[in-house]
Scaffold this motif. Structure first.
Motif, mmCIF file in Angstrom:
data_model
loop_
_atom_site.group_PDB
_atom_site.id
_atom_site.type_symbol
_atom_site.label_atom_id
_atom_site.label_comp_id
_atom_site.label_asym_id
_atom_site.label_seq_id
_atom_site.Cartn_x
_atom_site.Cartn_y
_atom_site.Cartn_z
ATOM 1 N N CYS A 144 25.643 33.156 -49.709
ATOM 2 C CA CYS A 144 25.929 34.419 -49.024
ATOM 3 C C CYS A 144 24.670 35.225 -48.739
ATOM 4 O O CYS A 144 24.515 35.758 -47.642
ATOM 5 N N TYR A 145 23.771 35.312 -49.705
ATOM 6 C CA TYR A 145 22.621 36.196 -49.570
ATOM 7 C C TYR A 145 21.345 35.501 -49.107
ATOM 8 O O TYR A 145 20.312 36.159 -48.958
ATOM 9 N N PHE A 146 21.393 34.198 -48.895
ATOM 10 C CA PHE A 146 20.212 33.488 -48.395
ATOM 11 C C PHE A 146 20.524 32.684 -47.134
ATOM 12 O O PHE A 146 19.903 32.885 -46.079
ATOM 13 N N CYS A 147 21.501 31.781 -47.235
ATOM 14 C CA CYS A 147 21.807 30.924 -46.083
ATOM 15 C C CYS A 147 22.480 31.707 -44.952
ATOM 16 O O CYS A 147 22.167 31.479 -43.771
ATOM 17 N N LEU A 148 23.397 32.618 -45.291
ATOM 18 C CA LEU A 148 24.149 33.331 -44.257
ATOM 19 C C LEU A 148 23.260 34.127 -43.305
ATOM 20 O O LEU A 148 23.361 33.947 -42.086
ATOM 21 N N PRO A 149 22.372 35.022 -43.781
ATOM 22 C CA PRO A 149 21.573 35.786 -42.821
ATOM 23 C C PRO A 149 20.599 34.935 -42.028
ATOM 24 O O PRO A 149 20.386 35.168 -40.831
ATOM 25 N N ILE A 150 20.012 33.922 -42.676
ATOM 26 C CA ILE A 150 19.032 33.090 -41.967
ATOM 27 C C ILE A 150 19.717 32.240 -40.906
ATOM 28 O O ILE A 150 19.292 32.196 -39.739
ATOM 29 N N LEU A 151 20.799 31.549 -41.279
ATOM 30 C CA LEU A 151 21.501 30.713 -40.306
ATOM 31 C C LEU A 151 22.120 31.552 -39.206
ATOM 32 O O LEU A 151 22.126 31.151 -38.031
ATOM 33 N N PHE A 152 22.640 32.717 -39.553
ATOM 34 C CA PHE A 152 23.266 33.581 -38.553
ATOM 35 C C PHE A 152 22.232 34.073 -37.549
ATOM 36 O O PHE A 152 22.470 34.058 -36.336
ATOM 37 N N THR A 153 21.079 34.511 -38.047
ATOM 38 C CA THR A 153 20.035 35.003 -37.145
ATOM 39 C C THR A 153 19.502 33.889 -36.256
ATOM 40 O O THR A 153 19.314 34.080 -35.047
ATOM 41 N N VAL A 154 19.252 32.721 -36.848
ATOM 42 C CA VAL A 154 18.740 31.599 -36.059
ATOM 43 C C VAL A 154 19.754 31.177 -34.999
ATOM 44 O O VAL A 154 19.397 30.917 -33.833
ATOM 45 N N SER A 155 21.035 31.114 -35.366
ATOM 46 C CA SER A 155 22.067 30.715 -34.403
ATOM 47 C C SER A 155 22.169 31.713 -33.257
ATOM 48 O O SER A 155 22.243 31.323 -32.084
ATOM 49 N N CYS A 156 22.161 33.007 -33.578
ATOM 50 C CA CYS A 156 22.239 34.028 -32.518
ATOM 51 C C CYS A 156 21.029 33.966 -31.599
ATOM 52 O O CYS A 156 21.161 34.110 -30.379
ATOM 53 N N GLN A 157 19.854 33.723 -32.160
ATOM 54 C CA GLN A 157 18.654 33.644 -31.329
ATOM 55 C C GLN A 157 18.697 32.427 -30.412
ATOM 56 O O GLN A 157 18.339 32.501 -29.226
ATOM 57 N N LEU A 158 19.157 31.287 -30.935
ATOM 58 C CA LEU A 158 19.220 30.075 -30.117
ATOM 59 C C LEU A 158 20.245 30.224 -28.995
ATOM 60 O O LEU A 158 19.989 29.847 -27.841
ATOM 61 N N VAL A 159 21.417 30.767 -29.329
ATOM 62 C CA VAL A 159 22.445 30.952 -28.307
ATOM 63 C C VAL A 159 21.990 31.959 -27.261
ATOM 64 O O VAL A 159 22.220 31.781 -26.050
ATOM 65 N N THR A 160 21.330 33.022 -27.712
ATOM 66 C CA THR A 160 20.841 34.031 -26.773
ATOM 67 C C THR A 160 19.813 33.443 -25.821
ATOM 68 O O THR A 160 19.844 33.692 -24.601
ATOM 69 N N ARG A 161 18.883 32.661 -26.352
ATOM 70 C CA ARG A 161 17.873 32.033 -25.490
ATOM 71 C C ARG A 161 18.517 31.054 -24.515
ATOM 72 O O ARG A 161 18.101 30.962 -23.350
ATOM 73 N N LEU A 184 12.820 43.605 -29.373
ATOM 74 C CA LEU A 184 13.854 43.780 -30.392
ATOM 75 C C LEU A 184 14.192 42.460 -31.074
ATOM 76 O O LEU A 184 14.445 42.421 -32.281
ATOM 77 N N ASN A 185 14.199 41.379 -30.315
ATOM 78 C CA ASN A 185 14.431 40.069 -30.916
ATOM 79 C C ASN A 185 13.327 39.719 -31.907
ATOM 80 O O ASN A 185 13.589 39.163 -32.981
ATOM 81 N N CYS A 186 12.090 40.032 -31.554
ATOM 82 C CA CYS A 186 10.980 39.781 -32.471
ATOM 83 C C CYS A 186 11.114 40.625 -33.738
ATOM 84 O O CYS A 186 10.768 40.171 -34.836
ATOM 85 N N THR A 187 11.628 41.835 -33.592
ATOM 86 C CA THR A 187 11.842 42.690 -34.766
ATOM 87 C C THR A 187 12.850 42.074 -35.721
ATOM 88 O O THR A 187 12.622 42.021 -36.939
ATOM 89 N N ILE A 188 13.959 41.581 -35.175
ATOM 90 C CA ILE A 188 14.983 40.975 -36.026
ATOM 91 C C ILE A 188 14.457 39.711 -36.684
ATOM 92 O O ILE A 188 14.716 39.445 -37.871
ATOM 93 N N ILE A 189 13.710 38.901 -35.939
ATOM 94 C CA ILE A 189 13.142 37.673 -36.507
ATOM 95 C C ILE A 189 12.165 38.012 -37.624
ATOM 96 O O ILE A 189 12.155 37.358 -38.682
ATOM 97 N N ALA A 190 11.333 39.043 -37.429
ATOM 98 C CA ALA A 190 10.373 39.432 -38.467
ATOM 99 C C ALA A 190 11.088 39.915 -39.723
ATOM 100 O O ALA A 190 10.698 39.571 -40.846
#
Length: 307
Positions: A144-161, A184-190
């Motif tokens: 919940c606290y490690f895989c969820l935010p990382i996978l969620f952010t990566v998935s949203c970035q890939l779909v957005t691109r 803003l995308n760079c901010t979320i990734i950072a």
């Protein structure tokens, strides 16, 4: 704000315990500190997920200029869901920890420390639930606290691109609008990278301790726990600074607030011109939570402001 609470309350308690070997506020700190630390992980996790969804909506909207300004009540409702959800998921931490005492082998004095052991005075049903949480705590942390935010952010970035790549020919976005969205995308990734780097040691230590705990001494376990806590404090210190530096509207508003407090909010000409200029920059910039519409230029442009 939650990072500030962690640094203001939890950091002094941990430092005081390491120096004096006494637990500040006794048994209450053993329950409140883990509760606040786990709640901090939940707030960051769900906030990153919410920001990822917002960036996805910004990329998939037919016309970014027609997106309405999100109401303050809507943003407060989202923040309330994030905070209440994070604190609710952290409630078992209050019932899991308790204060313990032991004799130090070095000084021979009595030392206090927090141990992960549910109280036997709890009702039978709650005691069994806390034990179940204790057994699943390591994988719950990791999932919940490690895989969820990382996978969620990566998935949203890939779909957005991917969506932006397919819609590039059919939709022509303004250069400034596209630059703001990339920023803003760079901010979320950072923010995600900082969070992942700071929570990786804790998850690795939890897995190692779970399978090698009988072979490790108490001093080693205490050292690992201290390292994990200070990585969390480092994350709480870096995240606000990174957010203020990368998110220009938020950073500009913060600097204006600091300058206003330092100058006593005097109504002089210089401050009024700088506030008007900062207001113009903020209106032309994109917020980290939503995209502002750009239907008509700000009225200050007609006064000869360079564009």
């Amino acid at each position: 704000f939650w990072d500030f609470l962690i640094l203001f309350f939890c950091l002094p308690v941990v430092i005081f315990n390491e120096i004096t070997k006494k637990r500040l506020l006794g048994d209450m700190s053993c329950r409140i500190v883990p509760f606040m630390e786990v709640s901090s992980l939940g707030v960051t996790t769900f906030s990153l997920c919410a920001l990822g969804i917002d960036r996805f909506h910004a990329a998939t909207s037919p016309q970014a200029s027609t997106r309405p300004i999100e109401q303050c009540q809507s943003i407060i409702a989202k923040l309330a869901v994030i905070w209440v959800g994070s604190m609710t998921l952290s409630v078992p931490e209050i019932l899991l920890w308790q204060l313990a005492q032991d004799t130090s082998p070095v000084s021979g004095g009595l030392t206090e420390y927090c141990t992960m052991k549910p109280s036997s005075n709890l009702p039978e049903s709650i005691y069994s639930l806390v034990l179940t949480y204790q057994n699943a705590r390591m994988w719950w942390y990791f999932g919940c606290y490690f895989c969820l935010p990382i996978l969620f952010t990566v998935s949203c970035q890939l779909v957005t691109r991917r969506i932006r790549g397919t819609d590039k020919k059919s939709e022509c976005r303004g250069a400034k609008q596209g630059q703001c969205e990339r920023h803003l995308n760079c901010t979320i990734i950072a923010l995600t990278v900082i969070y992942g780097l700071c929570t990786t040691p804790e998850n690795v230590c939890n897995i190692v301790v779970a399978y090698m705990s009988p072979d490790m001494s108490k001093q080693t376990l205490d050292l690992l726990n201290l390292i994990n806590q200070f990585f969390l404090f480092f994350k709480c210190s870096v995240t606000p600074v990174l957010l203020l530096c990368l998110c220009r509207p938020l950073g500009q508003a913060f600097m204006d607030c600091c300058c206003c407090c330092c100058e006593g909010c005097g109504p002089d000409t210089t401050s009024s011109e700088s506030s008007a200029d900062s207001k113009l920059k903020t209106e032309m910039s994109s917020s980290i939570f939503f995209d502002k519409p750009r239907e008509t230029p700000p009225p200050l442009l007609a006064l000869g402001t360079p564009c």
